[in-house]
Design a protein around this motif. Structure first.
Motif, mmCIF file in Angstrom:
data_model
loop_
_atom_site.group_PDB
_atom_site.id
_atom_site.type_symbol
_atom_site.label_atom_id
_atom_site.label_comp_id
_atom_site.label_asym_id
_atom_site.label_seq_id
_atom_site.Cartn_x
_atom_site.Cartn_y
_atom_site.Cartn_z
ATOM 1 N N UNK A 139 47.663 -3.217 45.972
ATOM 2 C CA UNK A 139 46.740 -4.255 47.013
ATOM 3 C C UNK A 139 47.238 -5.820 45.645
ATOM 4 N N UNK A 140 46.659 -6.393 47.438
ATOM 5 C CA UNK A 140 46.944 -7.987 47.356
ATOM 6 C C UNK A 140 46.105 -8.438 45.883
ATOM 7 N N UNK A 141 47.155 -9.313 45.244
ATOM 8 C CA UNK A 141 46.637 -10.140 44.295
ATOM 9 C C UNK A 141 46.848 -11.590 44.122
ATOM 10 N N UNK A 142 46.472 -12.346 43.169
ATOM 11 C CA UNK A 142 47.005 -13.771 42.885
ATOM 12 C C UNK A 142 46.271 -14.107 41.387
ATOM 13 N N UNK A 143 47.066 -15.110 40.854
ATOM 14 C CA UNK A 143 47.347 -15.331 39.551
ATOM 15 C C UNK A 143 47.973 -16.707 39.636
ATOM 16 N N UNK A 144 48.430 -17.261 38.075
ATOM 17 C CA UNK A 144 49.132 -18.762 37.876
ATOM 18 C C UNK A 144 50.685 -18.947 37.373
ATOM 19 N N UNK A 172 50.505 -23.338 39.718
ATOM 20 C CA UNK A 172 51.244 -23.205 40.887
ATOM 21 C C UNK A 172 50.598 -21.226 40.637
ATOM 22 N N UNK A 173 50.078 -21.359 41.884
ATOM 23 C CA UNK A 173 49.084 -20.251 42.767
ATOM 24 C C UNK A 173 50.241 -19.493 42.956
ATOM 25 N N UNK A 174 50.366 -17.875 42.815
ATOM 26 C CA UNK A 174 51.570 -17.018 43.398
ATOM 27 C C UNK A 174 50.660 -15.810 43.421
ATOM 28 N N UNK A 175 51.146 -15.240 44.036
ATOM 29 C CA UNK A 175 50.296 -13.396 44.197
ATOM 30 C C UNK A 175 51.810 -12.915 45.375
#
Length: 428
Positions: A103-108, A113-116
């Motif tokens: 599954x897609x995911x996003x974090x910092x 910085x936003x990463x995922x």
């Protein structure tokens, strides 16, 4: 059948021989290299020539592809019993695959910085389905279904045809249910080359999956780079590790089920109980007489079946890891102790009532698994192998500024001043 014991004088050599690495012979490599070269250079003409040579069928560019009418007719002609079995298998495999998707995911990160990661299905994949002495209808479910579950829009299948130029209708019915969008009457190393490089009729794919004989496996190895592959699933094999709790009737039945694949198939049995070893030998002899595929069974029983008596079940587990079997049947009263020791099996079947054949046809996980020792490096086929991963990075002015000293330090030590400048300029 070969019987090996820990008391044998050459026991240490036996252990060494079981430590396998998946590789092809020089002869296989040479043949495959010539086939791949021919398909790259001559396209359809080479496919037609090899099909006539190896399958005895006369085809043209126009008849390489199975028509939609043939596929629909095969489904309509399938018996209710076959349809019911195919649908049950398909439901389990599809459900297992959907639960396994990444599954897609996003974090910092620490600098803000936003990463995922995001995952997209491949646009076009090729599934190889073996024919040979038995049309592997189940392989259609165990490969194409995963691609469909991942959302792949173009699912291309190559499979050998008979001398009459036709594909087994049961196999076509399974391919329709599973979601194949194109089916071609091409088998062997030439099919892998066609999927990898394309011909006048078959457009190239981004990834090739599926099991095959030693030539198919070597073709996948040689085409790697031009195309992505899943793993190296060759001739089928099973290894059974059991203590005195094993039922010799069931163990013998699993050995024979494996042996009936014929050719280069292998089946092994490891135990620390001499009485069970003797009982399994007797059961294999008894049950073999009742089976129909004697031409396939006898050569494997002579050269491809081995039974090993170890001093302990832990020693047996070490042999399992060295052998890296496609299928492992583990039958022991000490499952909690032995199961954590197993590291390299493609799939593990636990207990007396978990026959490998259920995994072949209906359990849910794909039966496309690494063989020949490749389990040391490859897992079995999973739905995420049909998903292409892409990382995502977004920096604000603030997170870019926080990242700059770190980039500068790396840039200085690596002598890449433009790298450092590309970050520092954004803070000026």
């Amino acid at each position: 059948m070969k019987i090996l014991r820990h008391t044998d004088a050459d026991w240490k050599q036996t252990l060494t021989n079981l430590d396998r690495r998946a590789e092809a012979s020089d002869a296989v490599r040479e043949v495959v290299s010539s086939v791949v070269k021919a398909v790259r250079e001559r396209g359809d003409a080479a496919l037609i020539e090899f099909t006539a040579k190896f399958d005895g069928a006369t085809l043209t560019s126009e008849t390489l592809r199975v028509s939609q009418e043939e596929i629909d007719a095969a489904w309509n002609a399938a018996t209710p019993e076959l349809r019911s079995a195919l649908e049950a298998s398909h439901r389990n495999v599809f459900a297992f695959s959907r639960k396994s998707m990444r599954q897609d995911w996003h974090g910092t990160n620490e600098q803000g910085a936003e990463v995922g990661e995001v995952y997209h299905p491949f646009e076009r994949v090729g599934c190889y389905v073996p024919g040979g002495t038995a049309p592997l209808v189940s392989t259609a479910i165990m490969t194409v279904t995963l691609a469909a579950a991942a959302g792949v829009p173009e699912i291309v299948v190559c499979t050998p045809c008979g001398r009459d130029g036709k594909v087994n209708p049961g196999l076509l019915a399974a391919l329709k249910l599973a979601g194949a969008t194109e089916v071609y009457k091409v088998g062997g190393a030439q099919a892998i080359a066609a999927l990898a490089y394309g011909t006048q009729t078959i457009q190239p794919v981004a990834k090739i999956v599926g099991p095959g004989n030693s030539y198919v496996v070597e073709a996948k190895r040689q085409c790697l780079g031009a195309v992505s592959i899943d793993l190296l699933p060759g001739p089928s094999e099973v290894l059974i590790l059991a203590d005195k709790s094993g039922d010799p009737r069931f163990i013998a039945a699993d050995i024979l089920a494996q042996a009936e694949h014929g050719k280069d198939s292998q089946a092994g049995f490891i135990t620390d109980d001499v009485a069970l070893l003797d009982a399994v030998v007797a059961e294999v002899d008894r049950q073999c007489q009742t089976l129909t595929r004697q031409d396939q069974l006898k050569p494997v029983l002579e050269k491809g079946v081995f039974l090993i008596l170890t001093s302990t079940l832990e020693e047996g587990a070490r042999l399992v890891n060295a052998y890296a079997p496609e299928h492992l049947s583990l039958i022991t009263e000490r499952e909690g102790d032995i199961l954590p020791l197993i590291r390299t099996a493609g799939a593990i079947f636990l207990g007396n009532h978990s026959p490998v054949a259920v995994g072949d046809f209906v359990a849910g996980p794909s039966h496309t698994l690494p063989t020949g020792g490749a389990g040391k490096s490859f897992p079995g086929l999973t739905v995420d192998m049909f998903q292409r991963r892409t990382s995502i990075i977004r920096l604000s002015r603030e997170s870019c500024a926080k990242s700059e000293p770190i980039v500068r330090a790396f840039a200085e030590v690596e002598g890449l001043d433009a790298h450092g400048r590309s970050v520092s300029i954004r803070g000026e």
